[in-house]
Design an enzyme around this catalytic site. Structure first.
Site, PDB file in Angstrom:
ATOM      1  N   ASP A   8       0.885  -1.166   0.000  1.00  0.00           N
ATOM      2  CA  ASP A   8       0.000   0.000   0.000  1.00  0.00           C
ATOM      3  C   ASP A   8       0.924   1.218   0.000  1.00  0.00           C
ATOM      4  O   ASP A   8       2.140   1.092  -0.204  1.00  0.00           O
ATOM      5  CB  ASP A   8      -1.018  -0.031   1.155  1.00  0.00           C
ATOM      6  CG  ASP A   8      -0.396   0.183   2.533  1.00  0.00           C
ATOM      7  OD1 ASP A   8       0.860   0.287   2.625  1.00  0.00           O
ATOM      8  OD2 ASP A   8      -1.149   0.248   3.514  1.00  0.00           O
ATOM      9  N   HIS A   9       0.363   2.418   0.234  1.00  0.00           N
ATOM     10  CA  HIS A   9       1.186   3.640   0.218  1.00  0.00           C
ATOM     11  C   HIS A   9       2.233   3.624   1.337  1.00  0.00           C
ATOM     12  O   HIS A   9       3.286   4.239   1.198  1.00  0.00           O
ATOM     13  CB  HIS A   9       0.284   4.874   0.361  1.00  0.00           C
ATOM     14  CG  HIS A   9      -0.592   4.816   1.566  1.00  0.00           C
ATOM     15  ND1 HIS A   9      -1.724   4.012   1.614  1.00  0.00           N
ATOM     16  CD2 HIS A   9      -0.489   5.398   2.793  1.00  0.00           C
ATOM     17  CE1 HIS A   9      -2.283   4.134   2.805  1.00  0.00           C
ATOM     18  NE2 HIS A   9      -1.557   4.953   3.540  1.00  0.00           N
ATOM     19  N   CYS A  65       2.925  -3.399   4.007  1.00  0.00           N
ATOM     20  CA  CYS A  65       2.157  -2.197   4.375  1.00  0.00           C
ATOM     21  C   CYS A  65       2.915  -1.539   5.526  1.00  0.00           C
ATOM     22  O   CYS A  65       4.108  -1.799   5.698  1.00  0.00           O
ATOM     23  CB  CYS A  65       0.695  -2.524   4.701  1.00  0.00           C
ATOM     24  SG  CYS A  65       0.418  -3.637   6.088  1.00  0.00           S
ATOM     25  N   THR A  67       2.609  -1.869   8.848  1.00  0.00           N
ATOM     26  CA  THR A  67       2.977  -2.857   9.873  1.00  0.00           C
ATOM     27  C   THR A  67       3.071  -4.285   9.340  1.00  0.00           C
ATOM     28  O   THR A  67       3.631  -5.153  10.007  1.00  0.00           O
ATOM     29  CB  THR A  67       1.915  -2.882  10.986  1.00  0.00           C
ATOM     30  OG1 THR A  67       0.653  -3.232  10.377  1.00  0.00           O
ATOM     31  CG2 THR A  67       1.791  -1.539  11.682  1.00  0.00           C
ATOM     32  N   GLY A  68       2.447  -4.554   8.205  1.00  0.00           N
ATOM     33  CA  GLY A  68       2.316  -5.920   7.683  1.00  0.00           C
ATOM     34  C   GLY A  68       1.076  -6.618   8.226  1.00  0.00           C
ATOM     35  O   GLY A  68       0.682  -7.673   7.728  1.00  0.00           O
ATOM     36  N   ILE A  69       0.454  -6.024   9.244  1.00  0.00           N
ATOM     37  CA  ILE A  69      -0.682  -6.689   9.898  1.00  0.00           C
ATOM     38  C   ILE A  69      -1.909  -6.727   8.997  1.00  0.00           C
ATOM     39  O   ILE A  69      -2.508  -7.785   8.776  1.00  0.00           O
ATOM     40  CB  ILE A  69      -1.024  -5.999  11.243  1.00  0.00           C
ATOM     41  CG1 ILE A  69       0.140  -6.094  12.223  1.00  0.00           C
ATOM     42  CG2 ILE A  69      -2.282  -6.619  11.854  1.00  0.00           C
ATOM     43  CD1 ILE A  69      -0.028  -5.237  13.485  1.00  0.00           C
ATOM     44  N   GLY A  70      -2.284  -5.572   8.467  1.00  0.00           N
ATOM     45  CA  GLY A  70      -3.479  -5.531   7.622  1.00  0.00           C
ATOM     46  C   GLY A  70      -3.337  -6.416   6.399  1.00  0.00           C
ATOM     47  O   GLY A  70      -4.285  -7.138   6.024  1.00  0.00           O
ATOM     48  N   HIS A  98       7.466 -24.603   9.023  1.00  0.00           N
ATOM     49  CA  HIS A  98       6.367 -25.170   9.804  1.00  0.00           C
ATOM     50  C   HIS A  98       4.992 -24.853   9.230  1.00  0.00           C
ATOM     51  O   HIS A  98       4.057 -25.623   9.425  1.00  0.00           O
ATOM     52  CB  HIS A  98       6.424 -24.665  11.252  1.00  0.00           C
ATOM     53  CG  HIS A  98       7.551 -25.273  12.045  1.00  0.00           C
ATOM     54  ND1 HIS A  98       7.664 -25.138  13.408  1.00  0.00           N
ATOM     55  CD2 HIS A  98       8.615 -26.023  11.649  1.00  0.00           C
ATOM     56  CE1 HIS A  98       8.744 -25.779  13.836  1.00  0.00           C
ATOM     57  NE2 HIS A  98       9.355 -26.317  12.778  1.00  0.00           N
ATOM     58  N   HIS A 133       4.354 -31.259  10.878  1.00  0.00           N
ATOM     59  CA  HIS A 133       4.116 -29.882  10.420  1.00  0.00           C
ATOM     60  C   HIS A 133       3.207 -29.880   9.194  1.00  0.00           C
ATOM     61  O   HIS A 133       2.286 -29.059   9.103  1.00  0.00           O
ATOM     62  CB  HIS A 133       5.446 -29.184  10.142  1.00  0.00           C
ATOM     63  CG  HIS A 133       6.300 -29.091  11.364  1.00  0.00           C
ATOM     64  ND1 HIS A 133       5.899 -28.398  12.483  1.00  0.00           N
ATOM     65  CD2 HIS A 133       7.494 -29.662  11.667  1.00  0.00           C
ATOM     66  CE1 HIS A 133       6.825 -28.518  13.425  1.00  0.00           C
ATOM     67  NE2 HIS A 133       7.800 -29.285  12.963  1.00  0.00           N
TER      68      HIS A 133
END
Ligand code: RB5
Length: 148
Positions: A8-9, A65, A67-70, A98, A133
């Protein structure tokens, strides 16, 4: 090995750096945007990349992004996709070994470029482990099947 990449931006400043890094290792990269620094919505780009990875068997993705979270939350809503938010080489290695993740997510506001390089190296150089795994990954995909 082929990677699709999207941001994203808040992640776009790392896109060229990551593309050059992958290409310098002989890895094919397809840039799914965005192509300008204007504000965009990360779910749109997560969906685009996750669907491209799903349709191209054996390919991988990178989503960046703030944080990488979204990006990781959105990409994991796409059927068949295992996207992992990684913060260092260890989490990136485990995401492949894993969890057999196809998509690597991280945050431009979180990681420096040196760490990003080590994260990508770990991700591309690690193979999924068999046995317990693989069985757990199969259970994840059963949840996916039952809910999508
Ligand atoms: C954009 O400000 C930011 O919310 C986004 O890049 C990402 O970090 C969301 O998870």
């Amino acid at each position: 090995m082929k990677f699709y990449i999207a941001t994203d931006h808040a992640g776009i400043r790392y896109k060229e750096f990551v593309k050059e890094l992958l290409e310098s290792k002989g890895i094919e990269v397809e840039d799914l945007g965005p192509y300008t620094p204007d504000r965009v919505d990360y779910p749109d780009y997560a969906k685009k990349c996750a669907e491209a990875v799903r349709e191209d068997a054996g390919s991988f993705g990178i989503l960046i992004c703030g944080t990488g979270i979204g990006m990781s939350i959105a990409a994991n809503k796409v059927k068949g996709i295992r996207a992992a938010l990684c913060h260092d080489a260890y989490t990136a290695e485990m995401a492949r070994a894993h969890n057999n993740a196809q998509i690597l997510c991280f945050g431009e506001r979180v990681l420096g470029q040196g760490v990003v390089e080590s994260v990508i190296d770990a991700f591309i150089n690690t193979q999924p482990e068999e046995g317990r795994h693989a069985e757990r990954v199969a259970k994840i995909m059963q949840i996916d099947e039952a809910n999508n």
